[in-house]
Structures are given as structure tokens and as C-alpha cells.
Write a protein that holds these residues in place. Structure first.
Motif, PDB file in Angstrom:
ATOM      1  N   ASN A   7       0.860  -1.178   0.000  1.00  0.00           N
ATOM      2  CA  ASN A   7       0.000   0.000   0.000  1.00  0.00           C
ATOM      3  C   ASN A   7       0.899   1.232   0.000  1.00  0.00           C
ATOM      4  O   ASN A   7       1.471   1.599   1.024  1.00  0.00           O
ATOM      5  CB  ASN A   7      -0.909  -0.007   1.229  1.00  0.00           C
ATOM      6  CG  ASN A   7      -1.861   1.160   1.257  1.00  0.00           C
ATOM      7  OD1 ASN A   7      -1.719   2.119   0.507  1.00  0.00           O
ATOM      8  ND2 ASN A   7      -2.840   1.089   2.139  1.00  0.00           N
ATOM      9  N   GLY A   8       1.013   1.867  -1.180  1.00  0.00           N
ATOM     10  CA  GLY A   8       1.882   3.024  -1.325  1.00  0.00           C
ATOM     11  C   GLY A   8       1.512   4.179  -0.413  1.00  0.00           C
ATOM     12  O   GLY A   8       2.370   4.984  -0.042  1.00  0.00           O
ATOM     13  N   ALA A   9       0.236   4.268  -0.026  1.00  0.00           N
ATOM     14  CA  ALA A   9      -0.198   5.350   0.864  1.00  0.00           C
ATOM     15  C   ALA A   9       0.456   5.243   2.239  1.00  0.00           C
ATOM     16  O   ALA A   9       0.596   6.247   2.941  1.00  0.00           O
ATOM     17  CB  ALA A   9      -1.719   5.340   0.996  1.00  0.00           C
ATOM     18  N   LYS A  10       0.874   4.040   2.617  1.00  0.00           N
ATOM     19  CA  LYS A  10       1.507   3.850   3.922  1.00  0.00           C
ATOM     20  C   LYS A  10       3.003   4.127   3.904  1.00  0.00           C
ATOM     21  O   LYS A  10       3.649   4.141   4.948  1.00  0.00           O
ATOM     22  CB  LYS A  10       1.235   2.436   4.428  1.00  0.00           C
ATOM     23  CG  LYS A  10      -0.225   2.226   4.778  1.00  0.00           C
ATOM     24  CD  LYS A  10      -0.439   0.881   5.418  1.00  0.00           C
ATOM     25  CE  LYS A  10      -1.901   0.744   5.843  1.00  0.00           C
ATOM     26  NZ  LYS A  10      -2.135  -0.505   6.551  1.00  0.00           N
ATOM     27  N   ILE A  11       3.548   4.332   2.716  1.00  0.00           N
ATOM     28  CA  ILE A  11       4.971   4.669   2.610  1.00  0.00           C
ATOM     29  C   ILE A  11       5.089   6.181   2.719  1.00  0.00           C
ATOM     30  O   ILE A  11       4.606   6.918   1.859  1.00  0.00           O
ATOM     31  CB  ILE A  11       5.570   4.156   1.291  1.00  0.00           C
ATOM     32  CG1 ILE A  11       5.493   2.623   1.245  1.00  0.00           C
ATOM     33  CG2 ILE A  11       7.013   4.643   1.145  1.00  0.00           C
ATOM     34  CD1 ILE A  11       5.931   2.022  -0.070  1.00  0.00           C
ATOM     35  N   THR A  12       5.714   6.627   3.779  1.00  0.00           N
ATOM     36  CA  THR A  12       5.859   8.064   4.028  1.00  0.00           C
ATOM     37  C   THR A  12       7.317   8.513   4.005  1.00  0.00           C
ATOM     38  O   THR A  12       7.587   9.703   3.940  1.00  0.00           O
ATOM     39  CB  THR A  12       5.235   8.442   5.383  1.00  0.00           C
ATOM     40  OG1 THR A  12       5.874   7.665   6.409  1.00  0.00           O
ATOM     41  CG2 THR A  12       3.735   8.168   5.382  1.00  0.00           C
ATOM     42  N   ALA A  15      12.123   4.815   6.087  1.00  0.00           N
ATOM     43  CA  ALA A  15      11.906   3.894   7.211  1.00  0.00           C
ATOM     44  C   ALA A  15      10.617   3.096   7.014  1.00  0.00           C
ATOM     45  O   ALA A  15      10.598   1.878   7.229  1.00  0.00           O
ATOM     46  CB  ALA A  15      11.879   4.655   8.532  1.00  0.00           C
ATOM     47  N   SER A  16       9.543   3.768   6.610  1.00  0.00           N
ATOM     48  CA  SER A  16       8.277   3.049   6.412  1.00  0.00           C
ATOM     49  C   SER A  16       8.362   2.126   5.200  1.00  0.00           C
ATOM     50  O   SER A  16       7.803   1.024   5.216  1.00  0.00           O
ATOM     51  CB  SER A  16       7.109   4.033   6.275  1.00  0.00           C
ATOM     52  OG  SER A  16       7.277   4.892   5.170  1.00  0.00           O
ATOM     53  N   PHE A  17       9.055   2.536   4.152  1.00  0.00           N
ATOM     54  CA  PHE A  17       9.265   1.669   2.982  1.00  0.00           C
ATOM     55  C   PHE A  17       9.895   0.349   3.422  1.00  0.00           C
ATOM     56  O   PHE A  17       9.404  -0.732   3.096  1.00  0.00           O
ATOM     57  CB  PHE A  17      10.164   2.375   1.959  1.00  0.00           C
ATOM     58  CG  PHE A  17      10.614   1.497   0.822  1.00  0.00           C
ATOM     59  CD1 PHE A  17       9.848   1.385  -0.318  1.00  0.00           C
ATOM     60  CD2 PHE A  17      11.809   0.786   0.898  1.00  0.00           C
ATOM     61  CE1 PHE A  17      10.263   0.581  -1.377  1.00  0.00           C
ATOM     62  CE2 PHE A  17      12.229  -0.021  -0.143  1.00  0.00           C
ATOM     63  CZ  PHE A  17      11.451  -0.125  -1.286  1.00  0.00           C
TER      64      PHE A  17
END
Length: 109
Positions: A7-12, A15-17
Motif C-alpha cells: 500500500n503506497g499510501a503507507k509509505i511516508t 523507514a516506512s518503505f
């Protein structure tokens, strides 16, 4: 067919990636949270070292489904660029071994 849904929306940020890929691909606890470590883990898709939760057959491909890719490419273009480059590196590594490339990226919306 093996696939992971990201879910690309959760990559901010980076670190999140790395956290999302660690969770969805089953990278080990000692995963280094950087692209060199990402490449190392995904270079193990047909070996038996346990660097991912996947054990692909010689002709099998792992599909990386990146949902919300357009928004992600606008927000964090360097992450998309590095994802493409690193995927190509892993695939080139397998070609060098005389094997079928194991990764495909599917960009969705």
C-alpha cells in the motif's frame, strides 16, 4: 504465482518503505533497512537461506504490486526510482546466473 501487495499510501519515508517490505516479504529480524539489504534479501528468492518468506521455483516470478503508485511517485519519486533500479539489479543478478529474473513490479493507480 507469488505476489505481495504494498500500500503506497503507507509509505511516508525510507523507514516506512523498509518496514513495509520487511513485513510483507518476511525479511529476517537482522534486515538492515537499506536498499543494499533489500537487494540481498530479494536475491535469495531461489536459494534456501531464509532471507524472505518466499521460495520460488526456477521459472516463478514474485510480483510486487504497488498500490497507489501514482501518488507515491509524486510524493516520494526517489523511492519509486530506487525501487525500479534495485529490482533491475536483482533481476540482472539472476540473469548473470543464467536464471529467469524473479521480480516484476506492477504499478496500480
Amino acid at each position: 504465482m507469488a505476489s505481495v501487495r504494498i500500500n503506497g499510501a503507507k509509505i511516508t519515508d525510507w523507514a516506512s518503505f523498509h518496514q513495509i517490505f520487511k513485513e510483507t516479504c518476511g525479511f529476517p529480524d537482522f534486515y538492515g533497512m537499506n536498499m543494499n539489504a533489500w537487494i540481498d534479501c530479494l536475491s535469495d528468492l531461489r536459494a534456501e537461506y531464509g532471507m524472505t518468506q518466499f521460495q520460488l521455483a526456477n521459472d516463478e516470478i514474485l510480483y510486487l504490486e504497488i498500490h497507489g503508485a501514482l501518488d507515491l511517485s509524486v510524493r516520494l519519486p526517489e523511492i519509486i526510482s530506487e525501487l525500479v533500479e534495485s529490482t533491475a539489479f536483482v533481476n540482472s543478478r539472476y540473469l548473470g546466473y543464467g536464471q529467469t529474473p524473479p521480480l516484476a513490479i506492477i504499478f496500480i493507480g
